[in-house]
Design a protein around this motif. Structure first.
Motif, PDB file in Angstrom:
ATOM      1  N   VAL A  33       0.842  -1.192   0.000  1.00 20.41           N
ATOM      2  CA  VAL A  33       0.000   0.000   0.000  1.00 20.41           C
ATOM      3  C   VAL A  33       0.879   1.245   0.000  1.00 20.41           C
ATOM      4  N   ARG A  34       0.502   2.204  -0.846  1.00 20.10           N
ATOM      5  CA  ARG A  34       1.178   3.501  -0.844  1.00 20.10           C
ATOM      6  C   ARG A  34       0.107   4.579  -0.730  1.00 20.10           C
ATOM      7  N   VAL A  35       0.332   5.540   0.158  1.00 18.44           N
ATOM      8  CA  VAL A  35      -0.611   6.634   0.364  1.00 18.44           C
ATOM      9  C   VAL A  35       0.042   7.932  -0.081  1.00 18.44           C
ATOM     10  N   HIS A  36      -0.666   8.672  -0.927  1.00 18.37           N
ATOM     11  CA  HIS A  36      -0.192   9.957  -1.413  1.00 18.37           C
ATOM     12  C   HIS A  36      -1.135  11.050  -0.941  1.00 18.37           C
ATOM     13  N   GLY A  37      -0.622  12.272  -0.898  1.00 19.43           N
ATOM     14  CA  GLY A  37      -1.446  13.401  -0.503  1.00 19.43           C
ATOM     15  C   GLY A  37      -1.544  13.506   1.006  1.00 19.43           C
ATOM     16  N   ARG A  38      -2.548  14.228   1.445  1.00 19.23           N
ATOM     17  CA  ARG A  38      -2.712  14.456   2.876  1.00 19.23           C
ATOM     18  C   ARG A  38      -4.192  14.575   3.211  1.00 19.23           C
TER      19      ARG A  38
ATOM     20  N   LEU B  93      -9.949  18.651   4.777  1.00 14.41           N
ATOM     21  CA  LEU B  93     -11.390  18.836   4.861  1.00 14.41           C
ATOM     22  C   LEU B  93     -12.120  18.314   3.638  1.00 14.41           C
ATOM     23  N   SER B  94     -11.396  17.888   2.618  1.00 12.31           N
ATOM     24  CA  SER B  94     -12.030  17.381   1.409  1.00 12.31           C
ATOM     25  C   SER B  94     -12.902  16.173   1.727  1.00 12.31           C
ATOM     26  N   PRO B  95     -14.072  16.072   1.095  1.00  7.34           N
ATOM     27  CA  PRO B  95     -14.897  14.877   1.308  1.00  7.34           C
ATOM     28  C   PRO B  95     -14.404  13.666   0.538  1.00  7.34           C
ATOM     29  N   PHE B  96     -13.442  13.839  -0.375  1.00  6.29           N
ATOM     30  CA  PHE B  96     -13.078  12.775  -1.299  1.00  6.29           C
ATOM     31  C   PHE B  96     -11.955  11.894  -0.754  1.00  6.29           C
ATOM     32  N   VAL B  97     -12.151  10.592  -0.878  1.00  2.00           N
ATOM     33  CA  VAL B  97     -11.093   9.606  -0.655  1.00  2.00           C
ATOM     34  C   VAL B  97     -10.879   8.886  -1.975  1.00  2.00           C
ATOM     35  N   LEU B  98      -9.669   8.972  -2.513  1.00  2.00           N
ATOM     36  CA  LEU B  98      -9.335   8.360  -3.790  1.00  2.00           C
ATOM     37  C   LEU B  98      -8.676   7.010  -3.553  1.00  2.00           C
TER      38      LEU B  98
ATOM     39  N   ARG C 227      -1.802  13.443  -9.006  1.00  2.00           N
ATOM     40  CA  ARG C 227      -2.069  14.854  -9.309  1.00  2.00           C
ATOM     41  C   ARG C 227      -3.447  15.267  -8.788  1.00  2.00           C
ATOM     42  N   LEU C 228      -4.423  14.372  -8.932  1.00  6.25           N
ATOM     43  CA  LEU C 228      -5.765  14.683  -8.460  1.00  6.25           C
ATOM     44  C   LEU C 228      -5.794  14.817  -6.941  1.00  6.25           C
ATOM     45  N   ALA C 229      -5.096  13.936  -6.245  1.00  8.26           N
ATOM     46  CA  ALA C 229      -5.037  14.025  -4.783  1.00  8.26           C
ATOM     47  C   ALA C 229      -4.441  15.357  -4.346  1.00  8.26           C
ATOM     48  N   GLU C 230      -3.403  15.798  -5.054  1.00  9.74           N
ATOM     49  CA  GLU C 230      -2.783  17.086  -4.734  1.00  9.74           C
ATOM     50  C   GLU C 230      -3.755  18.234  -4.973  1.00  9.74           C
ATOM     51  N   ARG C 231      -4.461  18.181  -6.095  1.00  9.13           N
ATOM     52  CA  ARG C 231      -5.389  19.263  -6.428  1.00  9.13           C
ATOM     53  C   ARG C 231      -6.565  19.320  -5.447  1.00  9.13           C
ATOM     54  N   LEU C 232      -7.045  18.167  -5.014  1.00 10.31           N
ATOM     55  CA  LEU C 232      -8.191  18.122  -4.112  1.00 10.31           C
ATOM     56  C   LEU C 232      -7.796  18.245  -2.636  1.00 10.31           C
ATOM     57  N   GLU C 233      -6.486  18.238  -2.380  1.00 12.49           N
ATOM     58  CA  GLU C 233      -5.964  18.269  -1.007  1.00 12.49           C
ATOM     59  C   GLU C 233      -6.561  17.131  -0.187  1.00 12.49           C
ATOM     60  N   THR C 234      -6.405  15.931  -0.732  1.00  8.25           N
ATOM     61  CA  THR C 234      -6.895  14.732  -0.050  1.00  8.25           C
ATOM     62  C   THR C 234      -5.895  13.609  -0.259  1.00  8.25           C
ATOM     63  N   ILE C 235      -6.266  12.405   0.132  1.00  9.32           N
ATOM     64  CA  ILE C 235      -5.332  11.296   0.013  1.00  9.32           C
ATOM     65  C   ILE C 235      -5.771  10.335  -1.085  1.00  9.32           C
ATOM     66  N   LEU C 236      -4.773   9.650  -1.586  1.00 11.68           N
ATOM     67  CA  LEU C 236      -4.956   8.572  -2.557  1.00 11.68           C
ATOM     68  C   LEU C 236      -4.344   7.315  -1.965  1.00 11.68           C
TER      69      LEU C 236
END
Length: 258
Positions: free
Chosen positions: A16-21, A24-29, A68-77
């Motif tokens: 497992v690799r987790v990217h982003g952080r 407050l974003s509702p999205f989990v990628l 890139r999407l995780a970075e833009r949404l300020e969420t995790i992947l």
């Protein structure tokens, strides 16, 4: 033949690799087929080097686009590191295509004669840690009372069995389709995009695992998104789609919660 020793050695990556952080974003990628690593103990599974570049090994473009999407949404992947040829993390253990013996015309000799213990080891060392990490993330958000939308990222081939797939993207849905259909409507408003409705695949109770287990079972808003691989095969395409989804996903959430 099954080799001796543990499936994952000291030099093998964790599954497992987790990217982003988290924020407050509702999205989990999540990305079930982001990677194409193989445990050193398994070698190349008897599959040729050109086949490791094909869709049978991974979802082309999803690692770059998803990060890139995780970075833009300020969420995790949450990404699966190992190849779907080792074990498909979007299939329930025991499913006929959980550990494939052949994929799109390519035989996988390293999977031909697995015993039950070898299959279980792949489940326990690769499949389960990935889904446990997704569960951990969703549980933590539930504890915080944080709204959550599960977004499962995939890509598909422009052609299969000599039949062209004209869609630029596809929205897969089954139970609780509302969020996905809102996103589909927004994508269809983008100039020049042809969007499939349960195309090129249909989401069912048994064909997939991640969305039914983590999204439908929890009654979370969710979407399984497929993007055609030629559109995200390079960095420019990955940026384009990350930018598009970073713009449209919040709009879909605003419409969903209105």
């Amino acid at each position: 033949m099954r080799q001796d020793g543990p499936l994952l050695g000291a030099d093998d990556p964790q599954p497992v690799r987790v990217h982003g952080r988290g924020g407050l974003s509702p999205f989990v990628l999540v990305s079930d087929h982001a990677g194409r690593a193989v445990p050193a103990r398994l070698g190349d599974l008897g599959v040729s080097a050109p086949d490791w570049e094909r869709h049978i090994a991974w979802d082309i473009g999803m690692a770059g686009m998803g990060r890139r999407l995780a970075e833009r949404l300020e969420t995790i992947l949450v990404e699966q590191v190992y190849s779907r040829l080792v074990i498909d993390c979007n299939r329930a253990p025991g499913h006929p295509t959980s550990i494939v013996r052949a994929s799109d015309g390519t035989v996988v000799p390293g999977n031909a004669a697995l015993d039950a213990a070898a299959e279980t080891e792949r489940v326990e060392r690769i499949f389960r840690p990935y889904h446990d990490r997704i569960t951990e993330e969703l549980d933590a958000r539930l504890t915080r009372g944080q709204p959550t939308v599960l977004v499962s990222l995939h890509s598909f081939t422009p052609e299969m069995d000599n039949v062209a797939r004209p869609w630029h993207a596809g929205i897969l849905h089954n139970h609780g389709p509302r969020f996905g259909l809102i996103l589909k409507d927004l994508l269809e408003r983008e100039p020049g995009l042809l969007v499939g409705d349960n195309e090129p695949y249909a989401l069912t109770d048994t064909s997939d695992f991640t969305v039914p287990f983590h999204g439908e079972r929890r009654d979370l808003p969710h979407v399984e998104l497929e993007i055609r691989q030629d559109l995200v095969a390079d960095a420019a395409g990955q940026r384009e789609w990350a930018d598009r989804l970073a713009r449209l996903l919040p709009l879909a959430w605003a419409r969903y919660t209105a």
